[in-house]
Write a protein that holds these residues in place. Structure first.
Motif, PDB file in Angstrom:
ATOM      1  N   PRO A  75     -78.175  -2.797  -3.479  1.00  0.00           N
ATOM      2  CA  PRO A  75     -78.215  -3.577  -2.231  1.00  0.00           C
ATOM      3  C   PRO A  75     -79.631  -3.893  -1.755  1.00  0.00           C
ATOM      4  N   SER A  76     -80.525  -2.900  -1.787  1.00  0.00           N
ATOM      5  CA  SER A  76     -81.879  -3.160  -1.289  1.00  0.00           C
ATOM      6  C   SER A  76     -82.627  -4.129  -2.202  1.00  0.00           C
ATOM      7  N   ALA A  77     -82.400  -4.041  -3.509  1.00  0.00           N
ATOM      8  CA  ALA A  77     -83.033  -4.967  -4.443  1.00  0.00           C
ATOM      9  C   ALA A  77     -82.494  -6.374  -4.232  1.00  0.00           C
ATOM     10  N   MET A  78     -81.203  -6.485  -3.975  1.00  0.00           N
ATOM     11  CA  MET A  78     -80.606  -7.798  -3.729  1.00  0.00           C
ATOM     12  C   MET A  78     -81.201  -8.427  -2.478  1.00  0.00           C
ATOM     13  N   GLU A  79     -81.350  -7.637  -1.421  1.00  0.00           N
ATOM     14  CA  GLU A  79     -81.938  -8.146  -0.183  1.00  0.00           C
ATOM     15  C   GLU A  79     -83.360  -8.646  -0.425  1.00  0.00           C
ATOM     16  N   GLN A  80     -84.136  -7.861  -1.185  1.00  0.00           N
ATOM     17  CA  GLN A  80     -85.516  -8.268  -1.466  1.00  0.00           C
ATOM     18  C   GLN A  80     -85.544  -9.546  -2.292  1.00  0.00           C
ATOM     19  N   CYS A  81     -84.652  -9.673  -3.239  1.00  0.00           N
ATOM     20  CA  CYS A  81     -84.599 -10.897  -4.056  1.00  0.00           C
ATOM     21  C   CYS A  81     -84.263 -12.106  -3.187  1.00  0.00           C
ATOM     22  N   PHE A  82     -83.337 -11.936  -2.248  1.00  0.00           N
ATOM     23  CA  PHE A  82     -83.013 -13.043  -1.338  1.00  0.00           C
ATOM     24  C   PHE A  82     -84.233 -13.416  -0.488  1.00  0.00           C
ATOM     25  N   ARG A  83     -84.995 -12.419  -0.030  1.00  0.00           N
ATOM     26  CA  ARG A  83     -86.211 -12.702   0.742  1.00  0.00           C
ATOM     27  C   ARG A  83     -87.222 -13.452  -0.138  1.00  0.00           C
ATOM     28  N   ASP A  84     -87.344 -13.012  -1.385  1.00  0.00           N
ATOM     29  CA  ASP A  84     -88.270 -13.687  -2.309  1.00  0.00           C
ATOM     30  C   ASP A  84     -87.862 -15.140  -2.521  1.00  0.00           C
ATOM     31  N   ILE A  85     -86.567 -15.382  -2.676  1.00  0.00           N
ATOM     32  CA  ILE A  85     -86.072 -16.750  -2.861  1.00  0.00           C
ATOM     33  C   ILE A  85     -86.367 -17.591  -1.622  1.00  0.00           C
ATOM     34  N   GLN A  86     -86.163 -17.008  -0.435  1.00  0.00           N
ATOM     35  CA  GLN A  86     -86.452 -17.739   0.797  1.00  0.00           C
ATOM     36  C   GLN A  86     -87.933 -18.095   0.884  1.00  0.00           C
ATOM     37  N   GLU A  87     -88.802 -17.162   0.523  1.00  0.00           N
ATOM     38  CA  GLU A  87     -90.245 -17.425   0.522  1.00  0.00           C
ATOM     39  C   GLU A  87     -90.588 -18.550  -0.439  1.00  0.00           C
ATOM     40  N   MET A  88     -89.970 -18.515  -1.611  1.00  0.00           N
ATOM     41  CA  MET A  88     -90.223 -19.568  -2.603  1.00  0.00           C
ATOM     42  C   MET A  88     -89.787 -20.918  -2.065  1.00  0.00           C
TER      43      MET A  88
END
Length: 92
Positions: A75-88
């Motif tokens: 779950p925490s890795a998924m959240e971070q990946c979503f944040r990374d995608i939003q930043e991109m």
């Protein structure tokens, strides 16, 4: 300051291990930590490019590991990946 090819490689190597700029200066035996910090802050400076390459290489590795964890449903890795995608997306 002018840097040799070996010094630039060392800056990149130390940056890839997330070594702070003052410590890089000390480990490399540079006369002034302020000069390295100024060079790294100067766009286009070879020291800055070496520092950014080192940091970027480690950041890439960390993102790859995080993506692997996200694919395994962490779950925490998924959240971070979503944040990374939003930043991109925002940087487009």
């Amino acid at each position: 300051m002018e840097y040799t090819k070996e010094q630039l490689q060392k800056i990149e190597e130390l940056a890839s291990t997330l070594t702070p700029i003052p410590e890089i200066s000390v480990l490399m035996g540079l006369a002034s930590e302020d000069m390295l910090a100024l060079d790294i802050a100067t766009h286009g400076n070879p020291a800055r490019m070496a520092y950014l390459r080192g940091m970027a290489a480690t950041a890439k590795e960390l993102r790859e590991k995080n993506l692997e964890l996200a694919m395994a449903c962490s779950p925490s890795a998924m959240e971070q990946c979503f944040r990374d995608i939003q930043e991109m997306t925002l940087s487009l």
